[in-house]
Design an enzyme around this catalytic site. Structure first.
Site, mmCIF file in Angstrom:
data_model
loop_
_atom_site.group_PDB
_atom_site.id
_atom_site.type_symbol
_atom_site.label_atom_id
_atom_site.label_comp_id
_atom_site.label_asym_id
_atom_site.label_seq_id
_atom_site.Cartn_x
_atom_site.Cartn_y
_atom_site.Cartn_z
ATOM 1 N N ASP A 46 58.471 42.383 60.891
ATOM 2 C CA ASP A 46 57.909 41.268 61.663
ATOM 3 C C ASP A 46 58.739 41.028 62.927
ATOM 4 O O ASP A 46 58.211 40.644 63.966
ATOM 5 C CB ASP A 46 57.876 40.005 60.803
ATOM 6 N N GLU A 122 58.314 30.467 67.271
ATOM 7 C CA GLU A 122 58.734 29.071 67.397
ATOM 8 C C GLU A 122 59.554 28.848 68.656
ATOM 9 O O GLU A 122 60.076 29.804 69.262
ATOM 10 C CB GLU A 122 59.578 28.610 66.186
HETATM 11 P P1 NAP Z 1 64.996 39.152 62.942
HETATM 12 O O1 NAP Z 1 66.009 39.921 62.204
HETATM 13 O O2 NAP Z 1 64.063 39.869 63.870
HETATM 14 O O3 NAP Z 1 64.116 38.324 61.895
HETATM 15 C C1 NAP Z 1 64.740 37.540 60.907
HETATM 16 C C2 NAP Z 1 63.855 37.548 59.672
HETATM 17 O O4 NAP Z 1 62.674 36.782 59.937
HETATM 18 C C3 NAP Z 1 63.408 38.969 59.284
HETATM 19 O O5 NAP Z 1 63.464 39.076 57.884
HETATM 20 C C4 NAP Z 1 61.965 39.025 59.790
HETATM 21 O O6 NAP Z 1 61.173 39.915 59.054
HETATM 22 C C5 NAP Z 1 61.530 37.585 59.559
HETATM 23 N N1 NAP Z 1 60.400 37.124 60.368
HETATM 24 C C6 NAP Z 1 60.270 37.165 61.727
HETATM 25 N N2 NAP Z 1 59.100 36.610 62.090
HETATM 26 C C7 NAP Z 1 58.475 36.214 60.937
HETATM 27 C C8 NAP Z 1 57.240 35.585 60.653
HETATM 28 N N3 NAP Z 1 56.393 35.220 61.639
HETATM 29 N N4 NAP Z 1 56.940 35.311 59.368
HETATM 30 C C9 NAP Z 1 57.761 35.662 58.384
HETATM 31 N N5 NAP Z 1 58.956 36.253 58.567
HETATM 32 C C10 NAP Z 1 59.299 36.529 59.847
HETATM 33 O O7 NAP Z 1 65.754 37.936 63.644
HETATM 34 P P2 NAP Z 1 65.982 37.438 65.125
HETATM 35 O O8 NAP Z 1 65.838 38.578 66.081
HETATM 36 O O9 NAP Z 1 67.237 36.663 65.126
HETATM 37 O O10 NAP Z 1 64.823 36.340 65.367
HETATM 38 C C11 NAP Z 1 63.476 36.579 65.318
HETATM 39 C C12 NAP Z 1 62.793 35.562 64.426
HETATM 40 O O11 NAP Z 1 63.405 35.558 63.159
HETATM 41 C C13 NAP Z 1 62.856 34.106 64.925
HETATM 42 O O12 NAP Z 1 61.708 33.800 65.684
HETATM 43 C C14 NAP Z 1 62.925 33.284 63.649
HETATM 44 O O13 NAP Z 1 61.686 32.701 63.287
HETATM 45 C C15 NAP Z 1 63.310 34.287 62.584
HETATM 46 N N6 NAP Z 1 64.592 33.876 62.032
HETATM 47 C C16 NAP Z 1 64.589 33.217 60.867
HETATM 48 C C17 NAP Z 1 65.776 32.750 60.340
HETATM 49 C C18 NAP Z 1 65.735 32.011 59.074
HETATM 50 O O14 NAP Z 1 64.692 32.029 58.410
HETATM 51 N N7 NAP Z 1 66.818 31.344 58.708
HETATM 52 C C19 NAP Z 1 66.982 32.957 61.004
HETATM 53 C C20 NAP Z 1 66.962 33.663 62.191
HETATM 54 C C21 NAP Z 1 65.742 34.106 62.701
HETATM 55 P P3 NAP Z 1 61.351 41.526 59.108
HETATM 56 O O15 NAP Z 1 62.520 41.842 58.232
HETATM 57 O O16 NAP Z 1 60.045 42.025 58.556
HETATM 58 O O17 NAP Z 1 61.578 41.916 60.543
#
Ligand code: NAP
Length: 260
Positions: A46, A122
């Site tokens: 994702d 977001e």
């Molecule tokens: P990233 O490693 O690309 O993503 C972090 C995790 O969020 C990965 O497991 C990814 O899934 C999952 N993810 C991303 N978009 C999603 C969606 N729409 N629905 C469900 N899961 C989703 O992290 P990044 O580059 O720092 O940030 C990208 C996105 O990750 C942000 O927009 C944020 O929403 C999310 N994130 C979440 C958290 C948290 O939940 N605490 C923390 C940091 C970031 P895959 O493994 O399949 O790529």
């Protein structure tokens, strides 16, 4: 959708799968066109889809995305790496349905200028250095004075991402809603805000104001800017959508089950 490109997570397996897809689709008469694709094949997860969305944001009205997960089934990825040949078959023989997701628009203003950014998952305003106070307006009406780390605003698509980790509701597809969720809100006798996620209609405009957002970050998907010298941040749905090319139908419950 004869012009395609691929985006991958960067690991060797995702790169290998991209090369295989490129060769097979080219052999079947498709054209590899990284500059002006109609279909962006994202191999990774994702997060890879999110990065591809930002890479092709300038073409977003005319391009559709499809994801292959090099792990377990992701939330928005429709195929696993074991299903790559089935994916290639579907692209060659099937016409996809288009599944549109709202794109968020954010404007950051100081006394000199306004900067615009777009997000799929977001928009967060977050300060981990000090307590961030802000006045929150919804459709220009004062709603509350918030104190804490910050707030996260997401739509239906991003409801399963960061929003979910901070106790926001997961929103079912077809429900076109905006959600504001607090990040570590302070609640005591002298400081109180709603405390629970607020779900709004898709036309809602959220404005965050404070004399200082110094040390705070504006995070939009995986990207961020520093908010020093910014005093007003406005978030709303844009008129644009991101388009997923769905070559097969996956029950939403199956996608939700992949989350936990
Ligand atoms: P990233 O490693 O690309 O993503 C972090 C995790 O969020 C990965 O497991 C990814 O899934 C999952 N993810 C991303 N978009 C999603 C969606 N729409 N629905 C469900 N899961 C989703 O992290 P990044 O580059 O720092 O940030 C990208 C996105 O990750 C942000 O927009 C944020 O929403 C999310 N994130 C979440 C958290 C948290 O939940 N605490 C923390 C940091 C970031 P895959 O493994 O399949 O790529």
């Amino acid at each position: 959708m004869k012009r395609f490109t691929t985006v991958n997570r960067g690991d060797s397996e995702s790169q290998r799968i991209c090369l295989h897809i490129k060769n097979e689709l080219s052999h079947a008469g498709f054209t590899y066109d990284a500059a002006n694709p109609e279909l962006v094949v994202c191999v990774g997860g994702d997060g890879t889809l999110l990065k591809a969305f930002h890479e092709y944001l300038n073409l977003v009205d005319n391009v559709a995305f499809v994801g292959i997960h090099t792990g377990t089934l992701g939330f928005s990825t429709d195929y696993t790496q074991d299903q790559v040949d089935s994916f290639i078959h579907d692209v060659i023989h099937n016409t996809p349905t288009i599944d549109e997701k709202r794109i968020l628009e954010v404007m950051c203003t100081n006394t000199h200028k306004t900067q615009h950014f777009m997000a799929l998952n977001e928009v967060r305003v977050e300060n981990i250095v000090k307590t961030q106070a802000m006045d929150i307006f919804i459709n220009d009406q004062h709603f509350e004075t918030f104190r804490g780390n910050g707030v996260c605003i997401s739509g239906q698509y991003g409801s399963t991402a960061y929003n979910r980790s901070i106790g926001g509701a997961v929103i079912y597809p077809g429900l076109d809603l905006l959600q504001m969720t607090e990040i570590s809100g302070i609640h005591h006798r002298h400081a109180r805000s709603l405390g629970s996620p607020l779900v709004m209609n898709p036309e809602a405009k959220i404005t965050l104001k404070h004399e200082s957002f110094d040390h705070a970050l504006l995070c939009y998907d995986h990207l961020h800017i520093h908010l020093d010298n910014i005093h007003t941040i406005t978030i709303k749905n844009s008129d644009q959508t991101m388009k997923f090319a769905r070559f097969k139908s996956i029950p939403h419950i199956q996608r939700l089950n992949a989350l936990f």
